[in-house]
Write a protein that holds these residues in place. Structure first.
Motif, PDB file in Angstrom:
ATOM      1  N   UNK A 298       0.818  -1.203   0.000  1.00 37.61           N
ATOM      2  CA  UNK A 298       0.000   0.000   0.000  1.00 37.61           C
ATOM      3  C   UNK A 298       0.853   1.255   0.000  1.00 37.61           C
ATOM      4  N   UNK A 299       2.030   1.164   0.645  1.00 35.31           N
ATOM      5  CA  UNK A 299       2.829   2.388   0.797  1.00 35.31           C
ATOM      6  C   UNK A 299       3.961   2.526  -0.228  1.00 35.31           C
ATOM      7  N   UNK A 300       4.269   1.445  -0.937  1.00 38.96           N
ATOM      8  CA  UNK A 300       5.246   1.572  -2.015  1.00 38.96           C
ATOM      9  C   UNK A 300       4.685   0.945  -3.281  1.00 38.96           C
ATOM     10  N   UNK A 301       5.343   1.254  -4.405  1.00 39.18           N
ATOM     11  CA  UNK A 301       4.863   0.767  -5.686  1.00 39.18           C
ATOM     12  C   UNK A 301       5.442  -0.636  -5.968  1.00 39.18           C
ATOM     13  N   UNK A 302       4.561  -1.621  -6.064  1.00 35.38           N
ATOM     14  CA  UNK A 302       5.000  -3.018  -6.228  1.00 35.38           C
ATOM     15  C   UNK A 302       5.788  -3.200  -7.518  1.00 35.38           C
ATOM     16  N   UNK A 303       5.373  -2.506  -8.557  1.00 40.07           N
ATOM     17  CA  UNK A 303       6.047  -2.656  -9.849  1.00 40.07           C
ATOM     18  C   UNK A 303       7.488  -2.139  -9.766  1.00 40.07           C
ATOM     19  N   UNK A 304       7.651  -1.011  -9.088  1.00 44.81           N
ATOM     20  CA  UNK A 304       9.013  -0.462  -8.898  1.00 44.81           C
ATOM     21  C   UNK A 304       9.865  -1.409  -8.079  1.00 44.81           C
ATOM     22  N   UNK A 305       9.253  -1.998  -7.069  1.00 39.08           N
ATOM     23  CA  UNK A 305       9.965  -2.939  -6.201  1.00 39.08           C
ATOM     24  C   UNK A 305      10.519  -4.116  -7.022  1.00 39.08           C
ATOM     25  N   UNK A 306       9.706  -4.599  -7.936  1.00 38.16           N
ATOM     26  CA  UNK A 306      10.127  -5.708  -8.806  1.00 38.16           C
ATOM     27  C   UNK A 306      11.341  -5.300  -9.640  1.00 38.16           C
ATOM     28  N   UNK A 307      11.324  -4.066 -10.136  1.00 33.29           N
ATOM     29  CA  UNK A 307      12.437  -3.581 -10.966  1.00 33.29           C
ATOM     30  C   UNK A 307      13.726  -3.470 -10.149  1.00 33.29           C
ATOM     31  N   UNK A 308      13.610  -2.957  -8.920  1.00 30.29           N
ATOM     32  CA  UNK A 308      14.792  -2.803  -8.071  1.00 30.29           C
ATOM     33  C   UNK A 308      15.394  -4.177  -7.748  1.00 30.29           C
ATOM     34  N   UNK A 309      14.529  -5.104  -7.411  1.00 26.76           N
ATOM     35  CA  UNK A 309      14.957  -6.465  -7.083  1.00 26.76           C
ATOM     36  C   UNK A 309      15.680  -7.113  -8.262  1.00 26.76           C
ATOM     37  N   UNK A 310      15.172  -6.849  -9.423  1.00 21.00           N
ATOM     38  CA  UNK A 310      15.756  -7.417 -10.646  1.00 21.00           C
ATOM     39  C   UNK A 310      17.077  -6.725 -10.984  1.00 21.00           C
ATOM     40  N   UNK A 323      -5.071  -3.298 -13.224  1.00 19.20           N
ATOM     41  CA  UNK A 323      -5.210  -2.295 -12.171  1.00 19.20           C
ATOM     42  C   UNK A 323      -4.427  -2.648 -10.898  1.00 19.20           C
ATOM     43  N   UNK A 324      -3.987  -3.919 -10.785  1.00 22.18           N
ATOM     44  CA  UNK A 324      -3.252  -4.315  -9.584  1.00 22.18           C
ATOM     45  C   UNK A 324      -1.733  -4.174  -9.754  1.00 22.18           C
ATOM     46  N   UNK A 325      -1.320  -3.717 -10.943  1.00 25.15           N
ATOM     47  CA  UNK A 325       0.110  -3.684 -11.288  1.00 25.15           C
ATOM     48  C   UNK A 325       0.969  -2.972 -10.240  1.00 25.15           C
ATOM     49  N   UNK A 326       0.458  -1.914  -9.667  1.00 24.01           N
ATOM     50  CA  UNK A 326       1.267  -1.147  -8.718  1.00 24.01           C
ATOM     51  C   UNK A 326       1.091  -1.602  -7.267  1.00 24.01           C
TER      52      UNK A 326
END
Ligand SMILES: *Cc1c(COP(=O)(O)O)cnc(C)c1O
Length: 360
Positions: A298-310, A323-326
């Protein structure tokens, strides 16, 4: 690099090692024997006791979904689809493409499928139900019992896309009165992508022969069913994936069989969930498959998190579409990953979360 994705997954070395040997040509008795043995074993794993009832296609799972629509539906069918996410929607899109009318039960995000949803469609003359038993996009695992009961009560055919539940959760076609099961190589079987399999009940086999003409020439099921009796396919199959399958089935057998295999996945799944919950990460309340865990942010963007992890760690997890992408990411528990790998994943996931929150 590590894949915690749903397919392709981390492939087992035993399976990859098939490439060290050469493959026989497919129009031979030798290859036919491999096919017959493999499909018999997969039918057993799927819980289908009907003889010669499984075909395989050189195509990804969506092609098997579409081919099922093209071969298993008759003119006057009344169709119901469980549409709880991307894959439920895909059945709807494919039916629309073929101009086949249907009704759908459209679930909202976070809404659990219950008896009540089906009650509205009871005794309404429906003949076929389409469902993706594990709606991979949200992680919801539907209750097969309520679907199976509903179909029995209404004398309906039950067509199940089991692509992302097969070999991660219990599944039995005979016991649940399922008429079609669709699976594909890159998910539970942990093979390369490019092969899908379709398994039929006796009454579905009869129906396919009654169908005057398949809507697809290449995917004419009658042709595949006739050919598979002698271990063959009408056209050139993905020979290399069949060899992978042979090796994978051996691996499952040697590890103790289906129940032990599923238990090992459940262990990885529970281990991951315990860890993330203890770190106050959020997972959905609805019923989940052992195959994957969605994490809700809820407090961070899930899609961005995936990119950082990768980008930072070469660890791959699945994003979510639409609509659930983030808000959602999905971590898979299938494939050649260990509990140590999960420790590493969780540690790095937490680093990345902190980074995105701006704490580092
Ligand atoms: C992965 C998957 C598919 C198949 O998708 P392809 O990209 O065509 O292989 C179909 N249904 C479900 C539920 C899936 O998880």
């Amino acid at each position: 690099m590590k894949l915690f994705t749903l397919g392709p997954v981390e492939i087992y070395p035993e399976v990859l090692s098939v490439y060290n040997n050469s493959f026989v040509h497919f129009r031979t008795d030798e290859y036919s024997d491999i096919v017959k043995n493999c499909l018999q074993s997969v039918s057993k794993l799927i819980g289908n006791s009907t003889k010669d009832s499984m075909i395989y296609l050189t195509a990804s799972g969506t092609a098997a979904m579409e081919a099922t629509i093209e071969n298993c539906i008759l003119e006057n069918d009344k169709i119901l689809v469980i549409n709880g996410g991307t894959f439920g929607k895909r059945f709807c899109q494919l039916l629309n493409w073929h101009k086949i009318p249907f009704s759908s039960i459209d679930l909202k995000w976070n809404e659990t499928l219950t008896y009540k949803h089906l009650d509205n469609f009871d005794k309404e003359g429906y003949t076929v139900l389409f469902v993706n038993l594990h709606e991979t996009s949200t992680g919801q695992l539907y209750n097969i019992e309520i679907l199976s009961d509903f179909c029995k009560r209404n004398n309906m055919l039950l067509i199940v896309d089991a692509i992302s539940t097969f070999l991660a959760d219990d599944y039995n076609m005979d016991a649940s009165n399922i008429d079609v099961t669709i699976i594909s190589s890159q998910k539970g079987l942990c093979l390369s992508p490019g092969m899908s399999m379709v398994s039929f009940s006796d009454r579905m086999l009869n129906r396919i022969y009654k169908n005057s003409k398949s809507a697809s020439a290449y995917f004419d099921f009658k042709d595949y069913i006739d050919n598979i009796k002698r271990g063959q396919t009408p056209y050139t199959p993905a020979v290399h994936i069949m060899y992978q399958l042979q090796s994978m089935l051996e691996l499952i057998k040697n590890s103790g069989g289906k129940q032990v295999w599923i238990h090992t996945i459940k262990e990885k799944c529970d281990y991951f969930r315990d860890q993330v919950i203890s770190k106050n990460l959020k997972i959905p309340n609805y019923s989940l498959s052992n195959m994957l865990t969605p994490l809700i942010f809820e407090d961070i963007n899930a899609y961005e998190l995936i990119q950082v992890l990768k980008n930072k760690y070469r660890i791959f997890v699945n994003p979510c579409g639409g609509e659930l992408a983030n808000r959602l990411l999905r971590v898979s528990h299938i494939g050649n990953t260990s509990l140590e790998d999960i420790d590493d994943l969780v540690k790095k996931l937490l680093f990345c979360i902190e980074e995105l929150k701006g704490a580092i």
